[in-house]
Design an enzyme around this catalytic site. Structure first.
Site, short mmCIF file in Angstrom:
data_model
loop_
_atom_site.label_atom_id
_atom_site.label_comp_id
_atom_site.label_asym_id
_atom_site.label_seq_id
_atom_site.Cartn_x
_atom_site.Cartn_y
_atom_site.Cartn_z
N ARG A 1 0.74 -1.10 -0.14
CA ARG A 1 0.00 -0.03 0.10
C ARG A 1 0.73 1.24 0.05
O ARG A 1 0.59 2.40 -0.72
CB ARG A 1 -0.92 0.05 1.21
CG ARG A 1 -1.91 1.11 1.10
CD ARG A 1 -3.04 0.90 2.13
NE ARG A 1 -4.12 2.03 2.08
CZ ARG A 1 -4.25 2.73 3.33
NH1 ARG A 1 -3.63 2.50 4.33
NH2 ARG A 1 -4.95 3.86 3.25
N HIS B 1 0.70 4.27 -2.77
CA HIS B 1 0.30 5.60 -2.44
C HIS B 1 1.54 6.44 -2.97
O HIS B 1 1.18 7.55 -3.45
CB HIS B 1 0.28 5.95 -0.92
CG HIS B 1 -1.20 5.42 -0.56
ND1 HIS B 1 -1.80 6.27 0.38
CD2 HIS B 1 -2.02 4.44 -0.74
CE1 HIS B 1 -3.06 5.90 0.76
NE2 HIS B 1 -3.18 4.92 0.04
N ASN C 1 -4.02 9.03 4.06
CA ASN C 1 -2.86 8.17 4.52
C ASN C 1 -3.31 7.23 5.66
O ASN C 1 -2.59 6.02 5.75
CB ASN C 1 -1.90 8.75 5.01
CG ASN C 1 -2.04 9.39 6.37
OD1 ASN C 1 -2.98 8.71 7.04
ND2 ASN C 1 -1.27 10.44 6.75
N HIS D 1 -6.22 -5.81 -2.69
CA HIS D 1 -7.12 -5.92 -1.63
C HIS D 1 -7.50 -7.38 -1.14
O HIS D 1 -8.30 -7.59 -0.31
CB HIS D 1 -8.33 -5.06 -1.68
CG HIS D 1 -8.13 -3.55 -1.75
ND1 HIS D 1 -9.34 -2.78 -2.12
CD2 HIS D 1 -7.12 -3.05 -1.42
CE1 HIS D 1 -8.74 -1.75 -2.15
NE2 HIS D 1 -7.56 -1.41 -1.74
C1 HEM Z 1 -8.92 1.21 -6.76
C2 HEM Z 1 -8.76 2.24 -5.93
C3 HEM Z 1 -8.30 2.17 -4.45
C4 HEM Z 1 -9.19 2.43 -3.56
C5 HEM Z 1 -10.43 3.29 -3.52
C6 HEM Z 1 -8.50 1.93 -2.34
C7 HEM Z 1 -8.85 2.08 -1.08
C8 HEM Z 1 -8.19 1.35 0.32
C9 HEM Z 1 -8.71 1.76 1.52
C10 HEM Z 1 -9.93 2.71 1.93
C11 HEM Z 1 -8.01 1.05 2.38
C12 HEM Z 1 -7.95 0.92 4.04
C13 HEM Z 1 -7.19 1.80 4.76
C14 HEM Z 1 -7.70 1.82 6.21
O1 HEM Z 1 -8.81 2.39 6.58
O2 HEM Z 1 -6.95 1.23 6.85
C15 HEM Z 1 -7.08 0.16 1.52
C16 HEM Z 1 -6.20 -0.64 2.15
C17 HEM Z 1 -5.08 -1.31 1.22
N1 HEM Z 1 -4.76 -0.77 -0.31
FE1 HEM Z 1 -6.22 0.13 -1.52
N2 HEM Z 1 -7.39 1.41 -2.45
C18 HEM Z 1 -7.17 1.30 -3.99
C19 HEM Z 1 -6.24 0.58 -4.72
C20 HEM Z 1 -5.33 -0.03 -4.18
C21 HEM Z 1 -3.93 -0.54 -4.95
C22 HEM Z 1 -3.96 -0.28 -6.53
C23 HEM Z 1 -3.13 -0.95 -4.30
C24 HEM Z 1 -1.70 -1.82 -4.37
C25 HEM Z 1 -1.35 -2.03 -5.72
C26 HEM Z 1 -3.91 -0.97 -2.62
C27 HEM Z 1 -3.42 -1.60 -1.77
C28 HEM Z 1 -3.93 -1.72 -0.52
C29 HEM Z 1 -3.48 -2.43 0.50
C30 HEM Z 1 -2.42 -3.87 0.52
C31 HEM Z 1 -4.31 -2.16 1.68
C32 HEM Z 1 -4.24 -2.75 3.19
C33 HEM Z 1 -3.18 -2.14 3.87
C34 HEM Z 1 -2.80 -2.89 5.20
O3 HEM Z 1 -3.32 -3.90 5.69
O4 HEM Z 1 -2.29 -1.94 6.14
N3 HEM Z 1 -5.12 -0.40 -2.86
N4 HEM Z 1 -7.01 0.75 0.30
C1 LIG Z 2 -1.72 10.14 8.76
O1 LIG Z 2 -2.17 11.50 8.73
C2 LIG Z 2 -2.67 11.70 10.22
C3 LIG Z 2 -3.19 13.20 10.30
O2 LIG Z 2 -4.50 13.18 9.41
C4 LIG Z 2 -1.62 11.94 11.13
O3 LIG Z 2 -1.80 12.16 12.46
C5 LIG Z 2 -0.80 10.48 11.04
O4 LIG Z 2 0.54 10.62 11.90
C6 LIG Z 2 -0.40 10.12 9.56
N1 LIG Z 2 0.09 8.79 9.59
C7 LIG Z 2 1.50 8.49 9.33
C8 LIG Z 2 1.74 6.98 9.22
O5 LIG Z 2 2.35 9.54 9.02
#
Ligand code: HEM
Ligand SMILES: *[C@@H]1O[C@H](CO)[C@@H](O)[C@H](O)[C@H]1NC(C)=O
Ligand SMILES: *[C@@H]1O[C@H](CO)[C@@H](O)[C@H](O)[C@H]1NC(C)=O
Ligand SMILES: *[C@@H]1O[C@H](CO)[C@@H](O)[C@H](O)[C@H]1NC(C)=O
Ligand SMILES: *[C@@H]1O[C@H](CO)[C@@H](O)[C@H](O)[C@H]1NC(C)=O
Ligand SMILES: *[C@@H]1O[C@H](CO)[C@@H](O)[C@H](O)[C@H]1NC(C)=O
Length: 322
Positions: free
Chosen positions: A58, A62, A91, A190
């Site tokens: 991720r 980003h 983030n 995902h």
């Molecule tokens: C298509 C549009 C995408 C959207 C709208 C999206 C949105 C999100 C959101 C909302 C989360 C959860 C964040 C949280 O609240 O903790 C997430 C997690 C994640 N995303 Fe996406 N994402 C997208 C595309 C991608 C792409 C292209 C990748 C990598 C190639 C990716 C890899 C990941 C991974 C691995 C996680 C889990 C991170 C963790 O477990 O710490 N995402 N994503």
């Molecule tokens: C992500 O942003 C929040 C503020 O919106 C900040 O407090 C946090 O430290 C940031 N996370 C990282 C991993 O830098």
């Protein structure tokens, strides 16, 4: 070879250079151990953290979507870099920075100022996901250089939100040079990882503003999600994105998607367009998914690159060189 051939060859070579500016094993001569060091350290950390693949994958995503793959996501907010990308809202919960720091400091010991943070991130994402397979799950070209700017204000608009519809996703990906094949394959990321409750609260509790649930979400899955994410939910709660399979990098995300168990609206939206839905069907088999994901990771890893003498090779991934 006559003049004509030389012109054709030049056009071809320039085209290839313009296409990426990256190459295989770019550090072969300048830092022979670089890729092995990245893998060794990543694997030793992955051994102790089954979530490392999700975290670093991720981070790399980003990074690439905001200002290209230039390690801007790694910069801390400091001095002239007021409010860096990593401090922007979306983030939310980015993790894995300390592993990148560790790799960078080990590499600096053997080849100072040679290996970019952006390459380390791209390699570590691949290696962390590959750890359970004990082999490289995709090729990573190298030769990226690091940027000097990181702005939280540039995150919105470049990274799609969880409630994005298909049109928005397609447009944002197209702006990065990625097509619908890439969008669907990369959404397969995902298949690993977790989400906080925030991104699904509206979908579960107030979809159209009338206290309703998104009807495109499987009913029993919605009920389960509501028990995991009560409204309001603690900011500490996370849910698996690919239920029961969130630590295994496999094609199960696409099976779940077809059962209307994609966690985000953005996931579900991949079924709302006929061409995209067809791609979903083509990725249900692990071998197809792995090979398409690898190709699309290569494309994602080439977004808006700094190569040649552009940018710099940071000595510390968190700060631009003095
Ligand atoms: C298509 C549009 C995408 C959207 C709208 C999206 C949105 C999100 C959101 C909302 C989360 C959860 C964040 C949280 O609240 O903790 C997430 C997690 C994640 N995303 Fe996406 N994402 C997208 C595309 C991608 C792409 C292209 C990748 C990598 C190639 C990716 C890899 C990941 C991974 C691995 C996680 C889990 C991170 C963790 O477990 O710490 N995402 N994503
Ligand atoms: C992500 O942003 C929040 C503020 O919106 C900040 O407090 C946090 O430290 C940031 N996370 C990282 C991993 O830098
Ligand atoms: C990487 O790990 C292998 C196996 O443990 C070891 O033989 C090798 O020397 C290590 N290479 C580097 C560059 O750390
Ligand atoms: C591995 O994880 C355990 C438990 O989380 C921790 O106590 C230990 O220090 C970790 N070991 C390494 C080498 O990081
Ligand atoms: C998709 O979302 C955008 C931005 O929210 C909106 O302007 C557009 O009308 C939506 N498109 C469809 C087809 O729903
Ligand atoms: C649901 O959404 C509507 C419209 O956006 C808003 O006015 C209302 O306060 C929301 N209700 C809850 C419980 O969040």
């Amino acid at each position: 070879m006559n003049k004509f051939h030389i012109v054709i060859l030049l056009v071809f070579v320039l085209g290839v250079l313009r296409a990426s500016g990256l190459s295989e094993n770019f550090y072969k001569d300048s830092c022979r151990q670089a890729e092995t060091l990245v893998r060794n350290i990543t694997w030793s950390r992955a051994q102790n953290d089954s979530r490392l693949g999700a975290k670093i994958l991720r981070l790399h995503y980003h990074d690439c979507f905001v200002r290209g793959c230039d390690a801007s996501i790694l910069l801390d907010t400091a001095g002239t870099n007021a409010a860096a990308e990593k401090d922007a809202r979306p983030n939310l919960s980015l993790l894995g920075f300390e592993v990148i720091d560790e790799i960078k400091s080990e590499i600096e010991k053997v080849c100072p100022q040679v290996v970019s943070c952006s390459d380390i991130l791209a390699l570590a994402a691949r290696d962390a996901v590959s750890f359970p397979f004990k082999k490289k799950m995709w090729e990573v070209l190298t030769g990226r250089r690091d940027g000097t700017i990181s702005l939280s204000s540039e995150v919105t608009g470049n990274l799609p939100g969880a409630s994005s519809n298909f049109t928005t996703l397609k447009n944002i990906f197209a702006a990065k040079g990625l097509n619908v094949n890439d969008l669907v394959a990369l959404s397969g990321a995902h298949t690993i990882g977790v989400s906080h409750c925030g991104p699904i609260t509206r979908r579960l509790y107030n979809f159209t503003g009338n206290g309703d649930t998104d009807p495109s979400l499987d009913e029993s899955y919605a009920a389960t999600l509501k028990t995991q994410c009560p409204n309001p939910a603690s900011a500490a709660i996370t849910v698996e994105m690919d239920p029961q399979s969130s630590e295994s990098f496999d094609a199960h995300y696409f099976t779940a998607l077809k059962q209307h168990k994609g966690l985000f609206q953005s996931d579900a939206s991949l079924l709302t367009d006929p061409a995209s839905a067809k791609i979903v069907d083509s990725l249900l088999k692990p071998d197809s998914f792995f090979s398409e994901f690898g190709k699309s990771m290569k494309n994602m890893g080439q977004i808006e690159l700094l190569t040649g003498s552009a940018g710099e090779i940071r000595t510390n991934c968190r700060v631009v060189n003095a």
